[in-house]
Design a protein around this motif. Structure first.
Motif, PDB file in Angstrom:
ATOM      1  N   GLY A 160       0.787  -1.220   0.000  1.00 22.01           N
ATOM      2  CA  GLY A 160       0.000   0.000   0.000  1.00 22.01           C
ATOM      3  C   GLY A 160       0.818   1.268   0.000  1.00 22.01           C
ATOM      4  N   LYS A 161       2.144   1.159  -0.006  1.00 16.52           N
ATOM      5  CA  LYS A 161       2.993   2.346   0.126  1.00 16.52           C
ATOM      6  C   LYS A 161       3.979   2.537  -1.025  1.00 16.52           C
ATOM      7  N   CYS A 162       4.255   1.503  -1.768  1.00  8.80           N
ATOM      8  CA  CYS A 162       5.287   1.581  -2.800  1.00  8.80           C
ATOM      9  C   CYS A 162       4.784   2.346  -4.023  1.00  8.80           C
ATOM     10  N   ARG A 163       5.660   2.571  -4.976  1.00  7.66           N
ATOM     11  CA  ARG A 163       5.321   3.299  -6.199  1.00  7.66           C
ATOM     12  C   ARG A 163       4.166   2.632  -6.949  1.00  7.66           C
ATOM     13  N   TYR A 204      -1.415  -2.439  -7.610  1.00  7.21           N
ATOM     14  CA  TYR A 204      -0.968  -3.175  -6.422  1.00  7.21           C
ATOM     15  C   TYR A 204      -0.615  -4.620  -6.724  1.00  7.21           C
ATOM     16  N   CYS A 233       3.102  -4.920  -6.724  1.00  5.89           N
ATOM     17  CA  CYS A 233       3.802  -4.512  -5.507  1.00  5.89           C
ATOM     18  C   CYS A 233       5.000  -5.432  -5.255  1.00  5.89           C
ATOM     19  N   CYS A 259       1.868   0.463  -5.800  1.00  6.25           N
ATOM     20  CA  CYS A 259       0.621   0.548  -5.036  1.00  6.25           C
ATOM     21  C   CYS A 259       0.009   1.939  -5.155  1.00  6.25           C
ATOM     22  N   ARG A 260       0.829   2.959  -5.038  1.00 15.47           N
ATOM     23  CA  ARG A 260       0.315   4.329  -5.129  1.00 15.47           C
ATOM     24  C   ARG A 260      -0.258   4.634  -6.504  1.00 15.47           C
ATOM     25  N   ALA A 261       0.236   3.919  -7.523  1.00 17.80           N
ATOM     26  CA  ALA A 261      -0.254   4.110  -8.892  1.00 17.80           C
ATOM     27  C   ALA A 261      -1.484   3.254  -9.187  1.00 17.80           C
TER      28      ALA A 261
END
Length: 345
Positions: free
Chosen positions: A102-105, A112, A115, A107-109
């Motif tokens: 939920g925090k990586c590049r 997920y 991820c 996931c943010r895009a």
């Protein structure tokens, strides 16, 4: 929040070596504040489960310790974490078997599924659901309507693969689609292509019985790729989907796509293969793969509950937890399509 009448342990089928399963009594898994504990009803057997069972690895994913297989899952929520609505206890659910960071590049895009920190059921070292209970985050336990059976709910996972495939293939009403391979994913892809509005769904397979079965599940035409030169048949399809993993099928399918068409590689095949790059360049063919899925369960639930996709009749084998090995070997039978394990039986 806990439920006082839960048992302290559960029966679990554990892969401890290549073609070596054992039944273990394990403690119920602990669940966090944002998680739910699910009593497992049904678990579909996937080709990846079979591959881990027989070979101990899939590419870079290596089984280097005891592993619980199974990621096509349905069940009932029996306990929830402190931050989860307690009214969910007793709810029937289909599990989306993954936990992204939920925090990586990625996931943010919204990607997920890509991820790099993903924890996915039955992918080393994360245990799956050949067990009586499993834990998943609240958001990935999807409530299902009463008209979905436990078996159909479990098979929403491979249907999610098909939905992702159709999205990648840009299948829209009126599309023509070629699918190589009439195994479980090929059959579900054929149904899903029709549900997405495809006017023509052509399925190829080496086995006559599988081709005939595809006609019952969305195929408008079936072809024996030994008898027919797919690359030069003039199919001129909008999209080609490979569900076979065969290099020969992939090359032929690419050449059967019209200019600017789409190719989606789904089947588990050789880690490397030769592609007709000049053809891809000259005709601007879009070639991609898929890796799992994102945000597909709502669509999958709709397709099945509305009758656009039918999953129950795909089940050709039913096994208890003690018969997990038999379930994993059932694909040796050409008549087998989808086997399901029932951990509580």
């Amino acid at each position: 929040m806990s439920t006082s009448n839960l048992p302290e342990s559960m029966r679990t089928s554990v892969l401890v070596g290549v073609k070596n399963l054992t039944i273990e009594d394990r403690k119920l898994p602990a669940y966090g504040t944002d998680e739910v504990l699910v009593k497992i009803a049904a678990v579909g057997v996937c080709g990846s489960d079979v591959h881990y069972f027989r070979h101990g690895r899939i590419g870079d994913f290596v089984v280097d310790g005891p592993l619980v297989l199974g990621h096509e899952v349905s069940g009932t929520i029996v306990a929830v974490g402190d931050s989860v609505d307690p009214s969910r206890v007793g709810q029937r659910v289909a599990i989306e078997p993954q936990r992204p960071c939920g925090k990586c590049r990625e996931c943010r895009a919204g990607l997920y599924n890509l991820c790099p920190h993903m924890e996915f059921y039955a992918t080393p070292p994360i245990d799956g659901a050949f067990a009586e209970y499993a834990v998943i985050q609240d958001a990935f336990a999807h409530a299902i309507p009463d008209n979905l059976t436990d078996e159909a709910a479990a098979l929403l996972e491979p249907l999610s693969v098909a939905i992702t495939t159709m999205r990648k293939a840009h299948v829209v009403p009126g599309s023509s689609v070629l699918i190589a391979g009439a195994g479980p994913i090929g059959i579900i892809c054929a149904q899903t292509a029709k549900a997405f509005g495809a006017a023509e769904v052509i399925v190829t397979d080496l086995v006559a019985e599988k081709r005939e079965r595809a006609l019952k599940y969305g195929a408008t035409r079936v072809i024996d790729p030994v008898e027919v030169d797919i690359a030069n048949e003039g199919l001129d399809v909008n999209a080609f989907i490979d569900a076979s993993g065969s290099p020969r099928a992939v090359t032929a399918g690419i050449k059967a796509v019209r200019p600017a068409g789409h190719v989606v590689l789904v089947g588990l095949g050789n880690p490397e293969m030769t592609l007709p790059v000049e053809h891809i360049q000259n005709y601007e063919i879009n070639v991609t793969g898929i890796f799992r899925y994102t945000d597909t369960w709502p669509a999958a639930i709709h397709l099945v509950s509305s009758g656009l996709v039918e999953l129950d009749s795909l089940v050709t084998g039913r096994f208890g937890l003690d018969q997990a090995e038999e379930a994993l070997e059932s694909d040796q039978d050409p008549a087998s399509l989808k086997s399901v394990v029932y951990p509580s039986k």
